[in-house]
Design a protein around this motif. Structure first.
Motif, PDB file in Angstrom:
ATOM      1  N   ASP A  40      -4.710  35.888 -64.034  1.00  0.00           N
ATOM      2  CA  ASP A  40      -3.679  36.728 -64.648  1.00  0.00           C
ATOM      3  C   ASP A  40      -3.318  36.282 -66.061  1.00  0.00           C
ATOM      4  O   ASP A  40      -2.629  36.998 -66.779  1.00  0.00           O
ATOM      5  N   PRO A  43      -5.899  37.962 -70.083  1.00  0.00           N
ATOM      6  CA  PRO A  43      -5.598  38.857 -71.210  1.00  0.00           C
ATOM      7  C   PRO A  43      -4.697  38.208 -72.263  1.00  0.00           C
ATOM      8  O   PRO A  43      -4.926  38.371 -73.466  1.00  0.00           O
ATOM      9  N   ASP A  66     -12.337  44.825 -73.035  1.00  0.00           N
ATOM     10  CA  ASP A  66     -11.095  44.793 -72.262  1.00  0.00           C
ATOM     11  C   ASP A  66     -11.397  44.725 -70.760  1.00  0.00           C
ATOM     12  O   ASP A  66     -10.785  43.941 -70.035  1.00  0.00           O
ATOM     13  N   LEU A  67     -12.333  45.519 -70.284  1.00  0.00           N
ATOM     14  CA  LEU A  67     -12.713  45.484 -68.868  1.00  0.00           C
ATOM     15  C   LEU A  67     -13.316  44.131 -68.502  1.00  0.00           C
ATOM     16  O   LEU A  67     -13.044  43.582 -67.436  1.00  0.00           O
ATOM     17  N   LYS A  70     -10.403  41.661 -68.265  1.00  0.00           N
ATOM     18  CA  LYS A  70      -9.576  41.905 -67.082  1.00  0.00           C
ATOM     19  C   LYS A  70     -10.276  41.475 -65.800  1.00  0.00           C
ATOM     20  O   LYS A  70      -9.631  41.102 -64.825  1.00  0.00           O
ATOM     21  N   TYR A  75     -14.560  34.781 -72.065  1.00  0.00           N
ATOM     22  CA  TYR A  75     -14.332  35.317 -73.409  1.00  0.00           C
ATOM     23  C   TYR A  75     -14.789  34.223 -74.359  1.00  0.00           C
ATOM     24  O   TYR A  75     -14.186  33.152 -74.436  1.00  0.00           O
TER      25      TYR A  75
END
Length: 173
Positions: A40, A43, A66-67, A70, A75
């Motif tokens: 969580d 992002p 973004d997907l 999430k 990253y």
């Protein structure tokens, strides 16, 4: 940077592995900094890094990126000056990969440690061993140094508990 934003990243691989488990840390080369965060937090971690000038390594469309974020995937970004890479993830492998770790065990996998004079949370050696095996397998063991990392972890001075490694590895991801 991430801690200032309320995220408590857990460093693993590279320089932390070298400083913690290698008898001669310069023997373990590295090209990036790797951190685990809670799913969580992913992002917000990316948002903080972007605000601080990090640029994504992958040239994905924003909605695809973004997907990807999430879903808790890595990253990978380059620092503002372009002098180092940072990899932030909540999993060591993609969700469809058959070997993966349930991120819910992360709090139990941590132990206090000290790196370069700073007190931080580190992965317990048994959890780190499993994570490194999954990571190496995911990437088809493309770097021989990853096998050296496992050898460093199983050195007698580190007292790796093989039965605990097997327990962790058998947990569903």
């Amino acid at each position: 940077m991430l801690e200032n934003g309320g995220i408590h990243p857990v460093p693993w691989k590279g320089p932390v592995l070298a400083a913690t488990y290698y008898s001669d840390p310069p023997q373990r080369p590295f090209g990036d900094l790797d951190f685990l965060v809670k799913p969580d937090e992913m992002p917000l971690a990316v948002e903080i890094m972007t605000r601080n000038g990090h640029v994504p390594a992958d040239r994905l469309e924003p909605r695809v990126l973004d997907l990807f974020i999430k879903a808790g995937n890595a990253y990978v970004s380059r620092s503002a000056g372009g002098d180092f890479w940072v990899d932030v993830s909540s999993r060591p492998a993609l969700p469809f990969f058959p070997l993966r770790v349930n991120p819910a065990w992360l709090p139990d996998a941590l132990a206090p440690g000290e790196i370069f004079g700073r007190r931080i949370n580190l992965l317990r050696p048994e959890h780190l061993f499993v994570m490194l095996c999954i990571h190496g397998n995911f990437h088809a063991w493309e770097h021989l140094i990853w096998l050296s990392d496992l050898c460093a972890l199983i050195a007698p001075k580190n007292r790796l508990a093989a039965d605990r490694v097997m327990d962790i590895a058998s947990q569903p991801g």
